[in-house]
Write a protein that holds these residues in place. Structure first.
Motif, short mmCIF file in Angstrom:
data_model
loop_
_atom_site.label_atom_id
_atom_site.label_comp_id
_atom_site.label_asym_id
_atom_site.label_seq_id
_atom_site.Cartn_x
_atom_site.Cartn_y
_atom_site.Cartn_z
N PRO A 50 -5.19 4.79 5.31
CA PRO A 50 -4.40 4.37 4.16
C PRO A 50 -4.64 2.91 3.80
O PRO A 50 -5.11 2.13 4.63
CB PRO A 50 -2.95 4.55 4.63
N SER A 53 -4.23 -0.53 6.11
CA SER A 53 -4.32 -0.20 7.53
C SER A 53 -5.22 -1.14 8.32
O SER A 53 -5.29 -1.05 9.54
CB SER A 53 -4.76 1.26 7.71
N SER A 56 -10.52 -3.36 5.77
CA SER A 56 -11.28 -4.52 5.27
C SER A 56 -11.28 -5.64 6.30
O SER A 56 -12.31 -6.29 6.52
CB SER A 56 -10.67 -5.04 3.96
P1 ADP Z 1 -7.19 -2.09 4.08
O1 ADP Z 1 -8.57 -2.60 3.81
O2 ADP Z 1 -7.15 -0.96 5.07
O3 ADP Z 1 -6.47 -1.71 2.82
P2 ADP Z 1 -6.63 -4.83 4.82
O4 ADP Z 1 -7.49 -5.11 5.99
O5 ADP Z 1 -7.07 -5.34 3.51
O6 ADP Z 1 -6.35 -3.25 4.76
O7 ADP Z 1 -5.18 -5.40 5.08
C1 ADP Z 1 -4.44 -5.08 6.24
C2 ADP Z 1 -3.12 -5.80 6.18
O8 ADP Z 1 -3.35 -7.21 6.28
C3 ADP Z 1 -2.36 -5.61 4.88
O9 ADP Z 1 -1.00 -5.54 5.20
C4 ADP Z 1 -2.68 -6.83 4.08
O10 ADP Z 1 -1.65 -7.13 3.18
C5 ADP Z 1 -2.81 -7.88 5.15
N1 ADP Z 1 -3.74 -8.96 4.82
C6 ADP Z 1 -5.04 -8.82 4.49
N2 ADP Z 1 -5.63 -10.00 4.28
C7 ADP Z 1 -4.68 -10.94 4.49
C8 ADP Z 1 -4.66 -12.37 4.45
N3 ADP Z 1 -5.75 -13.08 4.15
N4 ADP Z 1 -3.49 -12.98 4.73
C9 ADP Z 1 -2.39 -12.29 5.04
N5 ADP Z 1 -2.33 -10.93 5.12
C10 ADP Z 1 -3.45 -10.27 4.84
#
Ligand code: ADP
Ligand code: MG
Length: 255
Positions: A50, A53, A56
């Protein structure tokens, strides 16, 4: 730091990218929780799960675009460097293709592909150009070499982005939702390039919602939820017989 486990896929080589007990936080948010993952040479691992998660973040951590607080990540047995020339080399060795193509808009398609090899790999211009044209041909955009990114469709631009990564002769390629920003009719032309790359033996970690691609090209599917790897299996097993409630729930919503 080698791992003798056989992956469920076939014809796989030695462990290449190995994550052991990797943890990362964004402030209070525990975004990667005890991640253990071994990707073998020639293996194609598709990461699904989802939104939010941590998929990225996982990719960005492997490329050292993000730091991590504990655990180890090794590539060919070497721990990820955190700075300097070694970090620049790592970024060249670990190719990454993002949702947004990130091509240099003021450079031609050909220049986009030759820039890294000339600047980072110190290749001669003529050699870099010849290789770039081969790669542009391989992804089907060699006729556009003298154009600028804005003159190409999204699908063509993403194929250029793939060629640009390949021009660095990467050890492993990371793809983070490479087709999510594309119009539907352009998705397959990018997936076809990725499928052929997978067949050529490239080691790949692919975050995608394209389950057809996962079924066709993945040796292994890794399912992430809430910062953790909840389940991993062959695509056939994962899609027909998911084990966890979270995977069942996720797959159910895709139907
Ligand atoms: P996905 O790629 O599976 O959608 P992400 O890795 O982008 O998930 O994000 C995982 C969680 O980390 C999310 O809750 C997102 O909001 C948070 N997040 C991602 N990047 C950052 C950041 N630079 N600072 C704070 N929170 C972040
Ligand atoms: Mg993401």
């Amino acid at each position: 730091m080698t791992d003798s486990r056989e992956s469920p896929g076939t014809g796989l080589g030695a462990p290449l990218v190995v994550l052991e007990d990797v943890n990362k936080h964004f402030g209070d948010l525990h975004v990667l929780k005890d991640i253990n993952l071994t990707v073998h040479e020639g293996e194609v691992v598709v990461v699904i799960g989802p939104s939010g998660s941590g998929k990225s973040t996982l990719c960005r951590t492997i490329n050292r675009l993000e730091s991590y607080e504990s655990g180890t990540i090794t590539i060919h047995g070497d721990e990820l460097p955190s700075e300097g020339k070694a970090l620049a080399k790592l970024r060249a060795d670990v190719g990454m293709v993002f949702q947004s193509f990130n091509l240099f808009s003021h450079k031609t398609i050909l220049e986009n592909v030759t820039l890294g090899p000339i600047k980072v790999r110190r290749k001669k211009a003529a050699e870099a150009k010849q290789r770039a044209m081969e790669l542009l041909k391989r992804v089907g955009v060699d006729h556009q070499a003298e154009k600028y990114p804005a003159q190409l469709s999204g699908g063509q631009q993403q194929r250029v982005a793939i060629a640009r990564s390949l021009a660095m002769d990467p050890t492993v390629m990371l793809f983070d939702e490479p087709t999510s920003a594309l119009d539907p009719e352009m998705i397959n032309e990018v997936l076809d390039v990725m499928t052929s790359l997978a067949k050529s033996g490239m080691t790949m970690i692919v975050v995608t919602h394209e389950m057809g691609f996962a079924r066709k090209a993945a040796d292994r599917v890794v399912f992430m939820s809430d910062g953790a790897i909840v389940e991993e299996n062959t695509p056939e097993e994962f899609f027909t017989n998911p084990q966890s409630d979270r995977a069942k729930d996720f797959l159910g919503k895709l139907l």
